[in-house]
Write a protein that holds these residues in place. Sequence first.
Motif, PDB file in Angstrom:
ATOM      1  N   GLU A 160       0.820  -1.192   0.000  1.00 20.18           N
ATOM      2  CA  GLU A 160       0.000   0.000   0.000  1.00 20.18           C
ATOM      3  C   GLU A 160       0.869   1.264   0.000  1.00 20.18           C
ATOM      4  O   GLU A 160       0.572   2.244  -0.707  1.00 20.18           O
ATOM      5  CB  GLU A 160      -0.936   0.005   1.213  1.00 20.18           C
ATOM      6  CG  GLU A 160      -1.931   1.158   1.240  1.00 20.18           C
ATOM      7  CD  GLU A 160      -2.899   1.156   0.066  1.00 20.18           C
ATOM      8  OE1 GLU A 160      -3.446   2.239  -0.253  1.00 20.18           O
ATOM      9  OE2 GLU A 160      -3.104   0.090  -0.548  1.00 20.18           O
ATOM     10  N   ILE A 161       1.946   1.239   0.762  1.00 20.95           N
ATOM     11  CA  ILE A 161       2.872   2.378   0.793  1.00 20.95           C
ATOM     12  C   ILE A 161       3.460   2.614  -0.601  1.00 20.95           C
ATOM     13  O   ILE A 161       3.528   3.750  -1.082  1.00 20.95           O
ATOM     14  CB  ILE A 161       3.999   2.142   1.813  1.00 20.95           C
ATOM     15  CG1 ILE A 161       3.439   2.197   3.242  1.00 20.95           C
ATOM     16  CG2 ILE A 161       5.126   3.160   1.643  1.00 20.95           C
ATOM     17  CD1 ILE A 161       4.410   1.731   4.307  1.00 20.95           C
ATOM     18  N   LEU A 162       3.854   1.542  -1.259  1.00 22.13           N
ATOM     19  CA  LEU A 162       4.441   1.662  -2.593  1.00 22.13           C
ATOM     20  C   LEU A 162       3.410   2.123  -3.612  1.00 22.13           C
ATOM     21  O   LEU A 162       3.711   2.945  -4.493  1.00 22.13           O
ATOM     22  CB  LEU A 162       5.053   0.325  -3.017  1.00 22.13           C
ATOM     23  CG  LEU A 162       6.260  -0.139  -2.204  1.00 22.13           C
ATOM     24  CD1 LEU A 162       6.677  -1.538  -2.631  1.00 22.13           C
ATOM     25  CD2 LEU A 162       7.432   0.828  -2.364  1.00 22.13           C
ATOM     26  N   LYS A 163       2.187   1.608  -3.495  1.00 23.62           N
ATOM     27  CA  LYS A 163       1.118   2.004  -4.415  1.00 23.62           C
ATOM     28  C   LYS A 163       0.821   3.489  -4.293  1.00 23.62           C
ATOM     29  O   LYS A 163       0.722   4.210  -5.301  1.00 23.62           O
ATOM     30  CB  LYS A 163      -0.146   1.186  -4.113  1.00 23.62           C
ATOM     31  CG  LYS A 163      -1.337   1.537  -4.980  1.00 23.62           C
ATOM     32  CD  LYS A 163      -2.553   0.710  -4.584  1.00 23.62           C
ATOM     33  CE  LYS A 163      -3.784   1.119  -5.388  1.00 23.62           C
ATOM     34  NZ  LYS A 163      -4.984   0.325  -4.971  1.00 23.62           N
ATOM     35  N   VAL A 164       0.690   3.968  -3.058  1.00 27.66           N
ATOM     36  CA  VAL A 164       0.426   5.391  -2.820  1.00 27.66           C
ATOM     37  C   VAL A 164       1.596   6.242  -3.299  1.00 27.66           C
ATOM     38  O   VAL A 164       1.409   7.292  -3.921  1.00 27.66           O
ATOM     39  CB  VAL A 164       0.146   5.639  -1.328  1.00 27.66           C
ATOM     40  CG1 VAL A 164       0.201   7.132  -0.998  1.00 27.66           C
ATOM     41  CG2 VAL A 164      -1.213   5.069  -0.938  1.00 27.66           C
ATOM     42  N   SER A 165       2.800   5.795  -3.016  1.00 30.92           N
ATOM     43  CA  SER A 165       3.993   6.541  -3.432  1.00 30.92           C
ATOM     44  C   SER A 165       4.038   6.705  -4.944  1.00 30.92           C
ATOM     45  O   SER A 165       4.322   7.797  -5.460  1.00 30.92           O
ATOM     46  CB  SER A 165       5.260   5.830  -2.945  1.00 30.92           C
ATOM     47  OG  SER A 165       5.290   5.739  -1.544  1.00 30.92           O
ATOM     48  N   MET A 166       3.760   5.629  -5.667  1.00 29.54           N
ATOM     49  CA  MET A 166       3.788   5.679  -7.128  1.00 29.54           C
ATOM     50  C   MET A 166       2.717   6.627  -7.651  1.00 29.54           C
ATOM     51  O   MET A 166       2.956   7.392  -8.599  1.00 29.54           O
ATOM     52  CB  MET A 166       3.581   4.277  -7.694  1.00 29.54           C
ATOM     53  CG  MET A 166       4.016   4.121  -9.133  1.00 29.54           C
ATOM     54  SD  MET A 166       5.805   4.337  -9.319  1.00 29.54           S
ATOM     55  CE  MET A 166       5.989   4.087 -11.076  1.00 29.54           C
ATOM     56  N   HIS A 167       1.547   6.597  -7.023  1.00 31.06           N
ATOM     57  CA  HIS A 167       0.466   7.499  -7.432  1.00 31.06           C
ATOM     58  C   HIS A 167       0.875   8.962  -7.221  1.00 31.06           C
ATOM     59  O   HIS A 167       0.668   9.813  -8.100  1.00 31.06           O
ATOM     60  CB  HIS A 167      -0.801   7.197  -6.629  1.00 31.06           C
ATOM     61  CG  HIS A 167      -1.896   8.190  -6.848  1.00 31.06           C
ATOM     62  ND1 HIS A 167      -2.658   8.231  -8.007  1.00 31.06           N
ATOM     63  CD2 HIS A 167      -2.359   9.213  -6.065  1.00 31.06           C
ATOM     64  CE1 HIS A 167      -3.528   9.226  -7.925  1.00 31.06           C
ATOM     65  NE2 HIS A 167      -3.366   9.829  -6.762  1.00 31.06           N
ATOM     66  N   LEU A 168       1.461   9.244  -6.077  1.00 27.48           N
ATOM     67  CA  LEU A 168       1.871  10.617  -5.765  1.00 27.48           C
ATOM     68  C   LEU A 168       2.990  11.081  -6.689  1.00 27.48           C
ATOM     69  O   LEU A 168       3.037  12.245  -7.096  1.00 27.48           O
ATOM     70  CB  LEU A 168       2.321  10.710  -4.308  1.00 27.48           C
ATOM     71  CG  LEU A 168       1.207  10.617  -3.260  1.00 27.48           C
ATOM     72  CD1 LEU A 168       1.807  10.522  -1.855  1.00 27.48           C
ATOM     73  CD2 LEU A 168       0.268  11.812  -3.364  1.00 27.48           C
ATOM     74  N   ILE A 169       3.894  10.183  -7.008  1.00 33.24           N
ATOM     75  CA  ILE A 169       4.987  10.521  -7.922  1.00 33.24           C
ATOM     76  C   ILE A 169       4.424  10.951  -9.271  1.00 33.24           C
ATOM     77  O   ILE A 169       4.859  11.951  -9.862  1.00 33.24           O
ATOM     78  CB  ILE A 169       5.949   9.327  -8.084  1.00 33.24           C
ATOM     79  CG1 ILE A 169       6.779   9.137  -6.811  1.00 33.24           C
ATOM     80  CG2 ILE A 169       6.867   9.528  -9.291  1.00 33.24           C
ATOM     81  CD1 ILE A 169       7.553   7.847  -6.776  1.00 33.24           C
ATOM     82  N   GLY A 170       3.432  10.207  -9.767  1.00 30.42           N
ATOM     83  CA  GLY A 170       2.820  10.545 -11.047  1.00 30.42           C
ATOM     84  C   GLY A 170       2.014  11.822 -10.986  1.00 30.42           C
ATOM     85  O   GLY A 170       1.919  12.564 -11.971  1.00 30.42           O
TER      86      GLY A 170
END
Length: 219
Positions: free
Chosen positions: A29-39
């Motif tokens: 979940e942390i990685l999923k959110v991080s990737m979303h925020l990066i984009g």
Amino acid sequence: MPGLGHDSGSSSSLRRVPKQGRSRDRIDEILKVSMHLIGEKGIDAVTMKEIAALSGGPIASVYQYFPNKSAIIAMLYDRYVEQTRVIISKSISNIASAADALDATDTMFDVYYNNLRQNPSTQDLLNAIQADKNLADRDIEETRYQSDNFYDATEQFIPEQMRDAYRRTLFLMFHMASATLRLALMVSEKEGEVLVSQFKAVVRAQASYYFEGKFPASM
């Protein structure tokens, strides 16, 4: 990538290696959110506090696994590597002739390009990788590893006296492929398609020289 006999080290960035399913879900979940925020915002604008808030937990639950944002980026890179290796593995698994190898260069590039088009946040991740010396060095070694895998699957079709040059050319082409994809994603989709098509023609011409002993009559 699974099945290629090389460990991408996806747990190397973690402060604490998860042992329970709940912990692994938290990391996902942390990685999923991080990737979303990066984009959405770009690497520089993303904060650990924001990642924690949007992933549904206190900031301590992020630091429990990742010491800093760089560690998150490193693990996102590890997962990106795993996905890329799957693409390469599938592309080379059925190579039985020089013609198959030529077709594989097109297929591999197309699949990879389309995946990146559908996941635009990956572009920001790739830029962040190039801006981090340690990750950039790892990316070069990963490029070498991937090109070596393609070499191993196709060297039988290359005259022995040309194999060293062929290996070097593959390494160069794999590196140029990454640069071409980053460029294609930065311009309009129409121009990106033209750049991708041109690069594929260049790769096919080089491959034809090694597989068939001559360059195509036209590109």
